[in-house]
Design a protein around this motif. Structure first.
Motif, PDB file in Angstrom:
ATOM      1  N   SER A 246      -1.988  10.476  12.025  1.00  0.00           N
ATOM      2  CA  SER A 246      -0.869   9.532  11.934  1.00  0.00           C
ATOM      3  C   SER A 246      -1.278   8.229  11.267  1.00  0.00           C
ATOM      4  CB  SER A 246      -0.312   9.242  13.332  1.00  0.00           C
ATOM      5  OG  SER A 246      -1.323   8.688  14.164  1.00  0.00           O
ATOM      6  N   THR A 247      -2.556   7.882  11.333  1.00  0.00           N
ATOM      7  CA  THR A 247      -3.022   6.649  10.689  1.00  0.00           C
ATOM      8  C   THR A 247      -3.911   6.925   9.493  1.00  0.00           C
ATOM      9  OG1 THR A 247      -4.882   6.529  12.245  1.00  0.00           O
ATOM     10  CG2 THR A 247      -2.892   5.280  12.797  1.00  0.00           C
ATOM     11  N   ASP A 248      -4.697   7.985   9.531  1.00  0.00           N
ATOM     12  CA  ASP A 248      -5.637   8.303   8.464  1.00  0.00           C
ATOM     13  C   ASP A 248      -4.925   9.110   7.386  1.00  0.00           C
ATOM     14  OD1 ASP A 248      -7.810   8.811   6.884  1.00  0.00           O
ATOM     15  OD2 ASP A 248      -8.935   9.946   8.380  1.00  0.00           O
TER      16      ASP A 248
ATOM     17  N   THR B 238      -1.431   3.716   5.682  1.00  0.00           N
ATOM     18  CA  THR B 238      -0.313   3.699   6.624  1.00  0.00           C
ATOM     19  C   THR B 238      -0.085   2.318   7.229  1.00  0.00           C
ATOM     20  OG1 THR B 238      -1.859   4.412   8.347  1.00  0.00           O
ATOM     21  CG2 THR B 238      -0.576   6.127   7.241  1.00  0.00           C
ATOM     22  N   ASP B 239      -1.027   1.397   7.020  1.00  0.00           N
ATOM     23  CA  ASP B 239      -0.845   0.036   7.534  1.00  0.00           C
ATOM     24  C   ASP B 239       0.445  -0.548   6.940  1.00  0.00           C
ATOM     25  OD1 ASP B 239      -1.099  -2.905   7.823  1.00  0.00           O
ATOM     26  OD2 ASP B 239      -3.137  -2.452   8.491  1.00  0.00           O
ATOM     27  N   SER B 240       1.222  -1.212   7.778  1.00  0.00           N
ATOM     28  CA  SER B 240       2.536  -1.731   7.336  1.00  0.00           C
ATOM     29  C   SER B 240       2.418  -2.723   6.187  1.00  0.00           C
ATOM     30  CB  SER B 240       3.267  -2.380   8.514  1.00  0.00           C
ATOM     31  OG  SER B 240       2.526  -3.478   9.032  1.00  0.00           O
TER      32      SER B 240
ATOM     33  N   GLU C 243      -7.829  -1.460   7.901  1.00  0.00           N
ATOM     34  CA  GLU C 243      -8.840  -0.409   8.029  1.00  0.00           C
ATOM     35  C   GLU C 243      -8.910   0.359   6.700  1.00  0.00           C
ATOM     36  OE1 GLU C 243     -11.859   1.732   9.900  1.00  0.00           O
ATOM     37  OE2 GLU C 243     -10.843  -0.103  10.525  1.00  0.00           O
TER      38      GLU C 243
ATOM     39  N   GLY D  58      -0.286   7.099   3.143  1.00  0.00           N
ATOM     40  CA  GLY D  58       0.895   6.297   3.443  1.00  0.00           C
ATOM     41  C   GLY D  58       1.612   5.829   2.192  1.00  0.00           C
TER      42      GLY D  58
ATOM     43  N   GLU E 224      -6.783   3.775   4.754  1.00  0.00           N
ATOM     44  CA  GLU E 224      -5.590   4.051   5.550  1.00  0.00           C
ATOM     45  C   GLU E 224      -4.401   3.300   4.961  1.00  0.00           C
ATOM     46  OE1 GLU E 224      -6.258   3.292   9.692  1.00  0.00           O
ATOM     47  OE2 GLU E 224      -7.906   4.731   9.835  1.00  0.00           O
TER      48      GLU E 224
ATOM     49  N   THR F  48     -12.807   3.840  14.763  1.00  0.00           N
ATOM     50  CA  THR F  48     -11.720   3.201  15.509  1.00  0.00           C
ATOM     51  C   THR F  48     -11.260   4.154  16.606  1.00  0.00           C
ATOM     52  OG1 THR F  48     -10.075   4.066  13.949  1.00  0.00           O
ATOM     53  CG2 THR F  48     -10.938   1.840  13.530  1.00  0.00           C
TER      54      THR F  48
END
Length: 352
Positions: A258-260, A229-231, A224, A263, A227, A79
């Motif tokens: 910040s994404t990987d 961190t997805d809302s 993804e 979360g 991850e 990505t």
């Protein structure tokens, strides 16, 4: 009890996250456009971080040895979406996201564009027999749930099969997990996108070797992989397949962006076996149906050919290559959560 178990798992991971990170700072996409002769790959999200580290360290080893002419190693992340020009002189292609997409890019182009595909799944009957799946490490695929949510610390294979085929849609239907009384709440099962090797492997693992077709209750949105961190994972009823090695790399190894990152998710057990033991992959888990080998896929004619490219591919991926023999590569594999393969299994080749 379910919340306590989840919090215990999370606290162990957080406490361990101060562990030493492999030497050298891995980058994401190449910081320069690779040269036409360089060895360039795309594909799996699961193993992209360790391949980025390999790239940094392998190229540094060539520089340290005073080698200015050998092909360098580069790897493009899965990505963000959009087009990439993988190397000098190549045509622009859609960025491959996932093992399947990386393998397709390998087979739909020549070495003027890409040289290898990262794959977190093994060869399938639909893959060309001319694709060499070159093994380099072991992983395990488990599942994750919201850290403070309704999921238990463990689910059985039968539970996971029921959840993803829709015979189990409510937490109060989970009756085979000791000490767990599920609330009356609908389970929200998520799964990665179609090209994901983790998706393909997980659906086969929960089916006992037969690939499961996700039921209509499974969410249509495909986050993804790896991850948290997805809302959507703020959802207290979420369930999501997750690479155990990638999770260890994120938490114990400290390799996050910040994404990987995990979360809102915490990795859980399957059939009572925790994927993590002593801050590393649990050998008992990787020896189960949830253990998998991860690969770099190359074209057989090039891997076993002659000339500069064949030499470079063997020097990087082969049984006697850098990944399989270098102590730096071994440290990278461990730091990113993967398990070394025994004996000469590293560099061994599989076909469809």
């Amino acid at each position: 009890m379910r919340h306590t178990a989840a919090k215990l798992l999370a606290s162990v991971a957080i406490a361990a996250s101060m562990a030493t990170i492999a030497a050298g700072q891995a980058t994401a996409d190449p910081s320069v456009t690779p040269a036409a002769q360089d060895i360039v790959g795309t594909g799996s999200d699961t193993i992209q971080a360790v391949l980025n580290q390999f790239s940094t360290d392998y190229n540094a080893s060539l520089t340290a040895a005073g080698d200015t002419t050998s092909p360098r190693l580069y790897s493009w992340d899965a990505t963000p979406s959009g087009n990439i020009t993988p190397k000098t002189g190549a045509s622009s292609i859609a960025r491959p996201n996932g093992s399947g997409a990386g393998i397709s890019a390998l087979n739909n182009n020549t070495n003027t564009t890409v040289d290898f595909a990262r794959a977190s799944r093994g060869p399938q009957s639909t893959d060309p027999s001319t694709d060499d799946f070159v093994a380099f490490a072991k992983d395990g695929v488990s599942w994750a749930g919201n850290t403070n949510g309704n999921a238990p610390a463990n689910l059985t294979t039968a539970d996971l099969y029921g959840i993803y085929t829709c015979s189990i849609t409510n937490w109060n239907q989970i009756t085979d997990v000791s000490g767990y009384t599920g609330p009356n709440a609908t389970i929200d099962a998520y799964i990665p996108q179609l090209n994901s090797g983790t998706r393909a492997f997980f659906l086969q693992a929960i089916g006992g070797g037969t690939t499961v077709t996700p039921g209509s209750c499974v969410e249509s949105y495909t986050p993804e992989e790896n991850e948290g961190t997805d809302s959507v994972f703020s959802d207290v009823n979420s369930v999501f397949p997750y690479s155990a090695a990638h999770y260890i790399g994120q938490t114990v190894g400290g390799h996050t962006t910040s994404t990987d990152a995990p979360g809102n998710l915490t990795l859980r057990s399957v059939d009572g076996v925790n994927p993590i033991a002593s801050n590393a992959l649990n050998p008992t888990f990787t020896a189960s149906n949830y253990g998998r080998t991860v690969y770099n896929v190359v074209r057989d004619a090039e891997f076993n050919g002659t000339g500069t490219q064949a030499t470079a591919l063997q020097n990087i991926f082969g049984t006697n290559g850098w990944i399989c023999t270098s102590s730096t590569a071994a440290a990278d594999i461990s730091s990113y959560g993967f398990q070394a393969l025994p004996g000469f299994a590293c560099g061994s080749v599989s076909h469809s």
